[in-house]
Design a protein around this motif. Sequence first.
Motif, short mmCIF file in Angstrom:
data_model
loop_
_atom_site.label_atom_id
_atom_site.label_comp_id
_atom_site.label_asym_id
_atom_site.label_seq_id
_atom_site.Cartn_x
_atom_site.Cartn_y
_atom_site.Cartn_z
N THR A 3 0.81 -1.22 0.00
CA THR A 3 0.00 0.00 0.00
C THR A 3 0.84 1.27 0.00
N PRO A 4 1.89 1.39 0.84
CA PRO A 4 2.70 2.61 0.79
C PRO A 4 3.33 2.86 -0.57
N TYR A 5 3.71 1.80 -1.27
CA TYR A 5 4.30 1.96 -2.59
C TYR A 5 3.26 2.45 -3.60
N LEU A 133 6.81 14.95 -3.12
CA LEU A 133 6.08 14.45 -1.96
C LEU A 133 6.28 15.38 -0.76
N HIS A 134 5.30 15.37 0.14
CA HIS A 134 5.34 16.32 1.26
C HIS A 134 5.31 15.63 2.63
N ARG A 135 4.81 14.41 2.70
CA ARG A 135 4.80 13.70 3.97
C ARG A 135 6.13 12.96 4.15
N PRO A 136 6.80 13.12 5.30
CA PRO A 136 8.07 12.41 5.52
C PRO A 136 7.94 10.90 5.34
N ALA A 137 6.82 10.31 5.75
CA ALA A 137 6.65 8.87 5.60
C ALA A 137 6.61 8.48 4.12
N VAL A 139 8.07 10.18 1.65
CA VAL A 139 9.43 10.35 1.13
C VAL A 139 10.28 9.13 1.48
N ALA A 140 10.15 8.65 2.73
CA ALA A 140 10.90 7.46 3.15
C ALA A 140 10.51 6.25 2.31
N THR A 141 9.22 6.11 2.01
CA THR A 141 8.77 5.00 1.16
C THR A 141 9.34 5.12 -0.25
N ALA A 142 9.35 6.35 -0.76
CA ALA A 142 9.90 6.57 -2.10
C ALA A 142 11.38 6.22 -2.15
N TYR A 143 12.11 6.60 -1.11
CA TYR A 143 13.53 6.25 -1.06
C TYR A 143 13.71 4.73 -0.98
N ALA A 144 12.83 4.07 -0.23
CA ALA A 144 12.89 2.61 -0.17
C ALA A 144 12.62 2.01 -1.54
N LEU A 145 11.63 2.59 -2.26
CA LEU A 145 11.32 2.12 -3.60
C LEU A 145 12.54 2.25 -4.51
N GLU A 146 13.22 3.39 -4.44
CA GLU A 146 14.39 3.58 -5.29
C GLU A 146 15.51 2.62 -4.91
N SER A 147 15.65 2.33 -3.62
CA SER A 147 16.67 1.36 -3.22
C SER A 147 16.32 -0.04 -3.73
N VAL A 148 15.03 -0.37 -3.72
CA VAL A 148 14.60 -1.65 -4.29
C VAL A 148 14.91 -1.70 -5.78
N LEU A 149 14.63 -0.59 -6.47
CA LEU A 149 14.93 -0.55 -7.91
C LEU A 149 16.43 -0.59 -8.15
N VAL A 266 12.31 -4.05 0.17
CA VAL A 266 10.84 -4.09 0.10
C VAL A 266 10.24 -4.10 1.49
N VAL A 267 10.79 -4.91 2.36
CA VAL A 267 10.28 -4.98 3.74
C VAL A 267 10.48 -3.65 4.45
N THR A 268 11.66 -3.05 4.29
CA THR A 268 11.94 -1.78 4.96
C THR A 268 10.97 -0.69 4.53
N GLY A 269 10.68 -0.60 3.24
CA GLY A 269 9.78 0.43 2.75
C GLY A 269 8.33 0.23 3.10
N SER A 270 7.94 -0.96 3.47
CA SER A 270 6.54 -1.23 3.79
C SER A 270 6.22 -1.01 5.27
N ILE A 271 7.23 -0.74 6.08
CA ILE A 271 7.03 -0.57 7.53
C ILE A 271 7.00 0.91 7.89
N GLN A 272 6.04 1.29 8.73
CA GLN A 272 6.02 2.64 9.29
C GLN A 272 6.90 2.63 10.53
N TRP A 273 8.14 3.08 10.39
CA TRP A 273 9.12 2.92 11.44
C TRP A 273 8.91 3.92 12.57
N GLN A 274 9.00 3.44 13.80
CA GLN A 274 9.03 4.31 14.96
C GLN A 274 10.46 4.78 15.25
#
Length: 389
Positions: A3-5, A133-137, A139-149, A266-274
Amino acid sequence: MLTPYRRVLSEPGALAFSGAALVARLPISMIGLGIVLLISTVTGSYGLAGSVSAVFLISNALLTVPQGRLLDQWGQARVLTTAIAVHTVALVLLVVAVQADWPLVTTYAAAALGGATLPAVGPSVRARWSHRLHRPADVATAYALESVLDEVVFIVGPILVTVLATGWRSWSGLAVAIVVGLVGTLGYASLRATQPPARRRSADDGPRPPMPWRAIAAIALVALLLGTALGAAEVITVAFTEEAGVKRWAGFLLALWAAGSLVGGVVTGSIQWQRGPGGRLRWATLGLAVAMAPLPWIGSVAVLAMVLFVGGLAVAPSLIATNSLVEQTVPSGRLSEGMALVHTGIVAGVAPGATLAGLVIDAQGASTAYLIPVVAGVAGALAARLTPR
């Protein structure tokens, strides 16, 4: 999990520029290995092959930060189009110089020019995400997506260049990398609607936003040590397979390593990290150091494949946390420059890692050379403790 992706890719234009950047980045995983395969095949020396690859990487490290500055000031389309034109000419010259047995100075010069003008697509696409993007979460997901790519790149690229270089012509892997890089970068640069605005400054604008150099230096040190581990392991794995009589499997082993990293990303980008990116970076680098520890004592290609996959699980999480930490640390007007600094750290580590690995391989063999990425991984885990919390 996905969903975040889906949310970030629904941003207008996001799928197009992320997909184009994926194609444009594919040569990153092909050029260094392609140089090693080409020169080691033609000359029989891994030391020479590693040194030419190192020249390419060092010149890239030295010029990536200035290129990042130009990206912020002049815009992505203008800078990337110019860079890819010169880069293409330089790599064609390198292939011709090696095949025609021109003086080594020509090969080194072509490698230096090719590395200096390698388009900084990775930093630029992350800056583009941060702009859109404007929400930090998100942006973090987008960075995870790029790392996956990035890991998709490092799965497809090594296999493609190894199959071509060992199954057809020694230069064919580099030739495909040249064409793919040209087409992908021009396609990405043409998508002007989503790029961040150029921020050319005048005397009336006052001083540039200050760069938090202490924090960036700590992050860049971690990136340098990670790059040393990754660069050395790539060259050593090629030599290990040759010593085992199965050099054709080198690309497959490197792809397995990248596949493990893809899963971790993929796992990292799908988690809402505390936990913040600094804490995640410390744990991820520790996991990478532990996973790489057995490498010097492995004698089987099958066992090596399993260890590389497990070690890969920590690579993307380390890089994602690194980029997220930069995004939260540097001013928005210098984000491409900040991302380029981290990229420079990685590349600056890959170069000596690859060179030192080649020298140790020639002297002591591949298994002994695996001590280099092990030591670099441990040092990276220690250095991560110096980064901002």
